[in-house]
Design a protein around this motif. Structure first.
Motif, PDB file in Angstrom:
ATOM      1  N   THR A  54       0.842  -1.194   0.000  1.00 39.54           N
ATOM      2  CA  THR A  54       0.000   0.000   0.000  1.00 39.54           C
ATOM      3  C   THR A  54       0.874   1.239   0.000  1.00 39.54           C
ATOM      4  O   THR A  54       2.026   1.199   0.431  1.00 39.54           O
ATOM      5  CB  THR A  54      -0.917   0.070   1.240  1.00 39.54           C
ATOM      6  OG1 THR A  54      -0.112   0.209   2.401  1.00 39.54           O
ATOM      7  CG2 THR A  54      -1.799  -1.152   1.366  1.00 39.54           C
ATOM      8  N   GLY A  55       0.288   2.332  -0.474  1.00 38.40           N
ATOM      9  CA  GLY A  55       0.960   3.621  -0.377  1.00 38.40           C
ATOM     10  C   GLY A  55       0.822   4.146   1.042  1.00 38.40           C
ATOM     11  O   GLY A  55       0.130   3.560   1.874  1.00 38.40           O
ATOM     12  N   PRO A  56       1.468   5.283   1.342  1.00 42.35           N
ATOM     13  CA  PRO A  56       1.423   5.839   2.702  1.00 42.35           C
ATOM     14  C   PRO A  56       0.073   6.436   3.070  1.00 42.35           C
ATOM     15  O   PRO A  56      -0.231   6.613   4.238  1.00 42.35           O
ATOM     16  CB  PRO A  56       2.504   6.921   2.673  1.00 42.35           C
ATOM     17  CG  PRO A  56       2.619   7.295   1.232  1.00 42.35           C
ATOM     18  CD  PRO A  56       2.314   6.048   0.451  1.00 42.35           C
ATOM     19  N   GLY A  57      -0.749   6.768   2.087  1.00 41.28           N
ATOM     20  CA  GLY A  57      -2.045   7.382   2.339  1.00 41.28           C
ATOM     21  C   GLY A  57      -2.159   8.694   1.588  1.00 41.28           C
ATOM     22  O   GLY A  57      -1.185   9.194   1.039  1.00 41.28           O
ATOM     23  N   ALA A  58      -3.365   9.239   1.568  1.00 40.11           N
ATOM     24  CA  ALA A  58      -3.614  10.486   0.841  1.00 40.11           C
ATOM     25  C   ALA A  58      -3.722  11.643   1.831  1.00 40.11           C
ATOM     26  O   ALA A  58      -4.296  11.495   2.908  1.00 40.11           O
ATOM     27  CB  ALA A  58      -4.889  10.359   0.024  1.00 40.11           C
ATOM     28  N   PRO A  59      -3.180  12.811   1.452  1.00 44.27           N
ATOM     29  CA  PRO A  59      -3.288  13.976   2.341  1.00 44.27           C
ATOM     30  C   PRO A  59      -4.670  14.622   2.262  1.00 44.27           C
ATOM     31  O   PRO A  59      -5.303  14.629   1.214  1.00 44.27           O
ATOM     32  CB  PRO A  59      -2.215  14.929   1.810  1.00 44.27           C
ATOM     33  CG  PRO A  59      -2.046  14.547   0.381  1.00 44.27           C
ATOM     34  CD  PRO A  59      -2.357  13.085   0.287  1.00 44.27           C
ATOM     35  N   THR A  60      -5.135  15.145   3.396  1.00 44.19           N
ATOM     36  CA  THR A  60      -6.378  15.910   3.425  1.00 44.19           C
ATOM     37  C   THR A  60      -6.068  17.340   2.987  1.00 44.19           C
ATOM     38  O   THR A  60      -4.903  17.681   2.757  1.00 44.19           O
ATOM     39  CB  THR A  60      -6.964  15.940   4.850  1.00 44.19           C
ATOM     40  OG1 THR A  60      -6.032  16.617   5.699  1.00 44.19           O
ATOM     41  CG2 THR A  60      -7.248  14.548   5.379  1.00 44.19           C
ATOM     42  N   GLU A  62      -6.026  19.832   4.804  1.00 42.23           N
ATOM     43  CA  GLU A  62      -5.201  20.430   5.864  1.00 42.23           C
ATOM     44  C   GLU A  62      -3.767  19.897   5.851  1.00 42.23           C
ATOM     45  O   GLU A  62      -2.932  20.330   6.624  1.00 42.23           O
ATOM     46  CB  GLU A  62      -5.823  20.169   7.241  1.00 42.23           C
ATOM     47  CG  GLU A  62      -7.169  20.828   7.453  1.00 42.23           C
ATOM     48  CD  GLU A  62      -8.318  20.082   6.791  1.00 42.23           C
ATOM     49  OE1 GLU A  62      -8.266  18.837   6.684  1.00 42.23           O
ATOM     50  OE2 GLU A  62      -9.274  20.760   6.357  1.00 42.23           O
ATOM     51  N   GLY A  63      -3.497  18.889   5.007  1.00 49.05           N
ATOM     52  CA  GLY A  63      -2.144  18.343   4.905  1.00 49.05           C
ATOM     53  C   GLY A  63      -1.897  17.114   5.764  1.00 49.05           C
ATOM     54  O   GLY A  63      -0.817  16.546   5.729  1.00 49.05           O
ATOM     55  N   LYS A  64      -2.890  16.681   6.529  1.00 43.75           N
ATOM     56  CA  LYS A  64      -2.740  15.477   7.361  1.00 43.75           C
ATOM     57  C   LYS A  64      -2.895  14.247   6.464  1.00 43.75           C
ATOM     58  O   LYS A  64      -3.827  14.158   5.679  1.00 43.75           O
ATOM     59  CB  LYS A  64      -3.791  15.468   8.459  1.00 43.75           C
ATOM     60  CG  LYS A  64      -3.688  14.278   9.374  1.00 43.75           C
ATOM     61  CD  LYS A  64      -4.783  14.287  10.426  1.00 43.75           C
ATOM     62  CE  LYS A  64      -4.681  13.016  11.230  1.00 43.75           C
ATOM     63  NZ  LYS A  64      -5.896  12.714  11.957  1.00 43.75           N
ATOM     64  N   VAL A  65      -1.988  13.286   6.585  1.00 43.69           N
ATOM     65  CA  VAL A  65      -2.039  12.077   5.767  1.00 43.69           C
ATOM     66  C   VAL A  65      -2.968  11.052   6.418  1.00 43.69           C
ATOM     67  O   VAL A  65      -2.792  10.696   7.586  1.00 43.69           O
ATOM     68  CB  VAL A  65      -0.627  11.471   5.567  1.00 43.69           C
ATOM     69  CG1 VAL A  65      -0.703  10.153   4.831  1.00 43.69           C
ATOM     70  CG2 VAL A  65       0.249  12.453   4.808  1.00 43.69           C
ATOM     71  N   VAL A  66      -3.965  10.600   5.639  1.00 40.73           N
ATOM     72  CA  VAL A  66      -4.898   9.572   6.107  1.00 40.73           C
ATOM     73  C   VAL A  66      -4.402   8.234   5.547  1.00 40.73           C
ATOM     74  O   VAL A  66      -4.392   8.037   4.330  1.00 40.73           O
ATOM     75  CB  VAL A  66      -6.339   9.855   5.625  1.00 40.73           C
ATOM     76  CG1 VAL A  66      -7.275   8.743   6.068  1.00 40.73           C
ATOM     77  CG2 VAL A  66      -6.810  11.207   6.118  1.00 40.73           C
ATOM     78  N   PRO A  67      -3.972   7.310   6.427  1.00 40.04           N
ATOM     79  CA  PRO A  67      -3.436   6.037   5.931  1.00 40.04           C
ATOM     80  C   PRO A  67      -4.501   5.170   5.266  1.00 40.04           C
ATOM     81  O   PRO A  67      -5.699   5.357   5.481  1.00 40.04           O
ATOM     82  CB  PRO A  67      -2.891   5.362   7.195  1.00 40.04           C
ATOM     83  CG  PRO A  67      -3.592   6.015   8.326  1.00 40.04           C
ATOM     84  CD  PRO A  67      -3.978   7.399   7.879  1.00 40.04           C
TER      85      PRO A  67
END
Length: 107
Positions: A54-60, A62-67
């Motif tokens: 899996t990838g690390p997740g997508a940023p919101t 606000e810049g917070k990464v959601v795994p």
């Protein structure tokens, strides 16, 4: 269906953002009693697979990464459409977005 990409090793492929690399289960070509199934039955891909990476997740915004909701080794239920096919030798893998995966199968 999307064009297929070909790679020499699955280890050389690292999903980005919220993408998930999955290997679909292959349909059985014969029954437990040894009866061979016709190709019309075995050519359709199963809607289950195993998460390879899996990838690390997508940023919101606000810049917070959601795994991603799944991790390597998870067994998942896949849609019958979509995904980008990737060929590694004779094996076929698919890249899906995390939100396209329908469910995690718990045993």
């Amino acid at each position: 269906m999307a064009a297929q990409a070909t790679f020499k090793s699955i280890k050389s492929l690292v999903p980005l953002l919220d993408r998930v690399l999955v290997q679909r289960f292959k349909p059985e070509t014969k029954t437990a009693t040894g009866i061979f199934l016709p190709s019309s039955v075995t050519n359709s891909p199963l809607n289950e697979g195993t998460v390879i990476a899996t990838g690390p997740g997508a940023p919101t915004k606000e810049g917070k990464v959601v795994p991603c909701n799944v991790k390597a080794g998870d067994r998942v239920l896949l849609p019958s459409w979509g995904g980008n096919a990737i060929k590694v030798g004779e094996e076929e893998y698919y890249l899906f977005k995390d939100n396209e995966i329908l469910a995690k199968i718990q045993e």
